[in-house]
Design an enzyme around this catalytic site. Structure first.
Site, PDB file in Angstrom:
ATOM      1  N   GLY A  45       0.895  -1.256   0.046  1.00 36.34           N
ATOM      2  CA  GLY A  45       0.012  -0.046  -0.072  1.00 36.34           C
ATOM      3  C   GLY A  45       0.892   1.205  -0.141  1.00 36.34           C
ATOM      4  CB  CYS A  73      -2.346  12.093   7.653  1.00 32.75           C
ATOM      5  SG  CYS A  73      -3.710  11.577   7.030  1.00 32.75           S
ATOM      6  CG  ASN A 131      -0.861  12.936   3.121  1.00 32.55           C
ATOM      7  OD1 ASN A 131      -0.109  13.559   2.435  1.00 32.55           O
ATOM      8  ND2 ASN A 131      -1.280  11.764   2.506  1.00 32.55           N
TER       9      ASN A 131
END
Lengths: 351, 351, 351, 351
Positions: free
Chosen positions: C11, C152, C318
């Site tokens: 991911g 984030c 982030n």
């Protein structure tokens, strides 16, 4: 057909006027003026309109003093319009009309003008202009010969706040803090370091914390106290588009029904303003992508669970509803034409 | 530690040098020079490096004549380096080193230089510079005191063509047409209308059909006939990144194996050049997104069914491998440091 | 060298961990796990890291039960970590360490967890995790075996509010409304209509009016009343980057000096947090462009003329400071390494 | 007023048809069909058109068998149109008309169709459709009841090559290699990993080296040998827009005058095709930004010094001139309406 002249026609707002006018059924562009591009073909500044203005060239602004036109659009930088307005006054007295897109005649109070734009060269005319937002001043515009265009951010904020101010809700408002997010076309086309793609691309740049000069227009047109409002502008990645988002606090809780009533009261019969539906949630506050290239505005709101905090937002294309589109809407009204004539182009989405 | 000076440090390439140098283990920036920003804090031009150059300010370029440094990077616009090189020659004779990122000393033939950049003010030094692409000239660079930086598009094209030219395949090549697609940082940070976000955003602007001045570097370094090559540049939406795509025609069919052999022969042991794998197809030609912010280059190819047509492409970050990264790679070689020192930052993807 | 394992390595957060780890001087990646990509080469998901993980392939997550590692990063979707944590507990008792980047162990109160994420499968472990933001919990992290990663947006908001909460100013705060603007990488890489480029590009999409689940982390870590805070998230055009902007109202006027004192008190010695200088105005609130690809955070503020309204903002990448960067910062602390090891990559700007 | 039905109305091409039709003076949308969105309001898929289709909902495709319409647009995915065409044939025999935007009836030769799209379910109808590009087949379209829409890239390439093929220049052409650069809307709105913003943003992704299935349309309509052509597609950052750039080699040198003659011969009286002027150089090859949101196409060329190499390029909005715009242009012709009716919206630039 009515003949119209455009001054400052080589700039972004000028180009947008030409884009609208080239397919307007009852307006004909008799003069396309630019001091910087005089003698150049129109397509040199507006290559997307080459097909519509094939052999036309920019002419000297002086041509307007002699030329034939019924209404003139002044798409000049702030401070450049006022001298021209002064010079054109004899023609206005003879029946011609002016729509001035600059900031020169938006504020009626010369002291306010001086705070935000500097000393006004001909303050005697400030009171003669009608602020050209049909959603607020339709009838005055229709009977005016002198109309001022709107600030793009001001338009967005006015559309957010008008439902509150025009309803009983306003008495219940404690304060209003507005966030605006704007694309790069707001800054015009004149080269600047901050506007260079290399720096401006994907920016989230807070250019105006708390205070923006378009606040003065908002305060004047809504007749509200200046201290009830702050306005913060962030430059974000987009070319066109302004999203205004008002954070509003209420003294006493209000209901969704109150807000729907206020919004429908304000805009229920407006030809260019649409209310965002209650579903889906992520479209309750409008994204200006949804009105790109059109004269449409969207307004939507979300109330928090307590009923004491409200987000009310608007989305417009700053070059259209925030500048040239609204200017043509005013011209239509001033000339007795259907208000939406030449302005029916639907939004281009997705783009 | 070696001390290095940077001239033209307020520009994009200068900023990229500072970004690399702030975490280079064996280079220390002793002088940060800029004529336009003299006296300003470094962070005024490079706010992302505020933390690394807290109290440093730009000093006058003249400081390099007295200052302490072992190697100087000239990150000046084309034409501004040459006079400084002339003035610094006594120091070079005393053992100091120059890496010039401008185009002033890339071409050895003064007639070629004149064609592309205008008359050279000090052609007597042209022959003294080594063209600073380690993949071609590693050993010469390591022993040089005068090294020229590379053109960003030239770097991309050199990496595409070097496998062909350095292998038997070249004798079989009929012609080469190169497409380059480049981000906005290639144009520098000086304000211009074409570079304004409002016009440059999402452009597909063919700025250079057939001919680009970086061709001269390619022709010189590969020692190939100028007429075998065309080079067309399109400005596309990106800030960093150049993708070069050579369309190559062969007289006789070639095989994939021939090409893998040529590519591995050219780059098999290069620390910064990677070959794209055969799968998946959409990654056979590299996307410069994959090397963003790094000194890495990717090279890949696709052969058509007939074996007579080849697409061979490269992807680099124009500010890194196409400018500052390669310049530091050269400096490492010149100073006897490991070639990849300070250049190990991995690509930032997705971004 | 310490050996680390990464789960969920295919991911976005997993890729970012691999990007950091490939050049970390004291961490070595022993296991790269992915259930969806098991058996595939690492470059199939992370083509930018092909050079660093040449022959490595994703292995089955089950491999962690047998494999050799000192610390494991769980970069799994919300809800997928908890079962693994349960299974790994015997290994933790044997001395191994976990950093969980998901939301599964961020909230200590199982009722809060249930509100935002649904019923927790193993609430008995909630209290064992330390919330992994070193700027708040450095010492606890250093002595923990179980650390939760950060949200984030939560990270961005915590950095905005910590200077207020950790100083006498907090007693004077009336309310806090936070705007977050976020890039598309927040949404992960799993295909969805809203994430498609054709719709997401240049969006200004208000996905979360008033309420965001990261608020729960903020309220917990700052120990403030939930009702003092609202949080509104707008998806804007960017891939990486979150800008948080807190609109704060004070009962009594405060001074710039108070705020500088609070900010310096909170972050004066932090290795990764920088305060925006007072000049220029358009950089007082940080643009996340300025920290792209790095583990750095910027914090800045503007006070209005009355001293009663404050904008305090933060900018982070982030995927770095908001996820993988902070996770590695925690791992460094947990393993007794220098906190900034492997995290010195400077921001890539402009990009 | 003629009544038209739209099938596949929830997709991108369907939305674009609705955008055009909502302000078309002589076409009225009687049925808006979608199998996936049946029962949903039209604004759920097309929020930008909420104002124009306020209370309309998508109806079942089956409704077309009973419903009232004179012409139907099939905006279905490849392979989904053919079965419907078969079912609608009795209505066509009764006088109704079909414009099919999919690829199902573009190729007349069933073997070609099978190569690019798979086996055709009803090849007996392939010969009955006219390829719907008015610039090539105006008269046949005007008298047809069955018209196939165009491929977006095919349209761009056809516009590049038609001036050559329709003039004596073609006999002199050696080969043609076409580069296409396309925005993300080409890929439709169905979620896919490659289409996610996080990966697609700012891509330069070579999805189709040498071969693209739209080549079959080009070869058929220009009646040229397949081996004279290659076509390479790069996905670049844009939502709308295709730029096609043909690299053409000639046996014998040609002159600029030859090319102007060929271009004027091909498009001199076309209502929607404009030739790029000779100046400025950077606008000789059209940027699709210049036609955004409109049905216009631009064509331009540059000849190299030897007269043996040509770049000829086109720019279109793939959803308009490359799909829905051309489909309405065909419908106008088929129904005896003025060809440009409802298609006069000017390009939105800059945007």
């Amino acid at each position: 057909m009515h003949r119209v002249a455009v001054m400052g026609a080589a700039g972004l707002a000028g180009g947008e006027l030409l884009r609208i006018l080239c397919q307007h059924p009852h307006l004909e562009v008799s003069l396309i003026c630019s001091s910087s591009s005089e003698g150049q073909p129109v397509r040199s500044s507006h290559p997307h309109l080459a097909y519509a203005y094939r052999s036309r060239t920019f002419v000297s602004p002086e041509a307007v003093l002699e030329g034939e036109w019924d209404l003139i659009f002044l798409a000049l930088p702030h401070g450049k319009s006022a001298p021209w307005v002064e010079g054109l006054m004899p023609l206005v007295e003879g029946g011609r009309r002016i729509v001035d897109l600059s900031g020169d005649f938006r504020l009626r109070d010369p002291r306010e003008h001086e705070i935000w734009y500097g000393k006004h060269p001909c303050p005697q005319f400030l009171g003669s202009f009608v602020y050209g937002l049909p959603e607020l001043n339709r009838e005055k515009i229709a009977s005016a010969r002198l109309v001022s265009g709107v600030g793009c951010n001001a338009t967005g904020v006015l559309l957010c706040l008008y439902p509150l101010v025009s309803s009983p809700l306003w008495a219940n408002v404690l304060d209003v803090n507005v966030e605006c997010r704007a694309g790069s076309s707001e800054g015009g086309s004149r080269p600047s370091e901050g506007g260079m793609h290399v720096f401006r691309s994907r920016a989230m740049r807070l250019v105006s914390p708390f205070v923006h000069r378009h606040m003065a227009e908002v305060v004047q047109e809504l007749n509200i106290p200046a201290q009830s409002l702050s306005m913060t502008l962030t430059a974000v990645e987009a070319v066109r588009g302004v999203q205004c988002l008002a954070h509003v606090r209420f003294k006493d809780p209000v209901s969704e029904a109150d807000l729907w009533r206020a919004c429908r009261g304000a805009f229920g019969s407006e030809p260019f303003v649409d209310l965002c539906p209650a579903r889906p949630v992520h479209l309750r506050i409008p994204d200006p992508k949804l009105v790109l290239g059109s004269n449409r505005a969207m307004v939507g709101f979300v109330l928090d669970r307590t009923g004491r905090r409200l987000l009310i937002g608007s989305g417009i294309d700053n070059l259209m509803k925030g500048a040239a589109g609204t200017a043509v809407q005013c011209a239509n009204l001033m000339l007795g034409l259907p208000e939406d004539e030449g302005l029916a182009m639907p939004p281009v989405y997705p783009a």
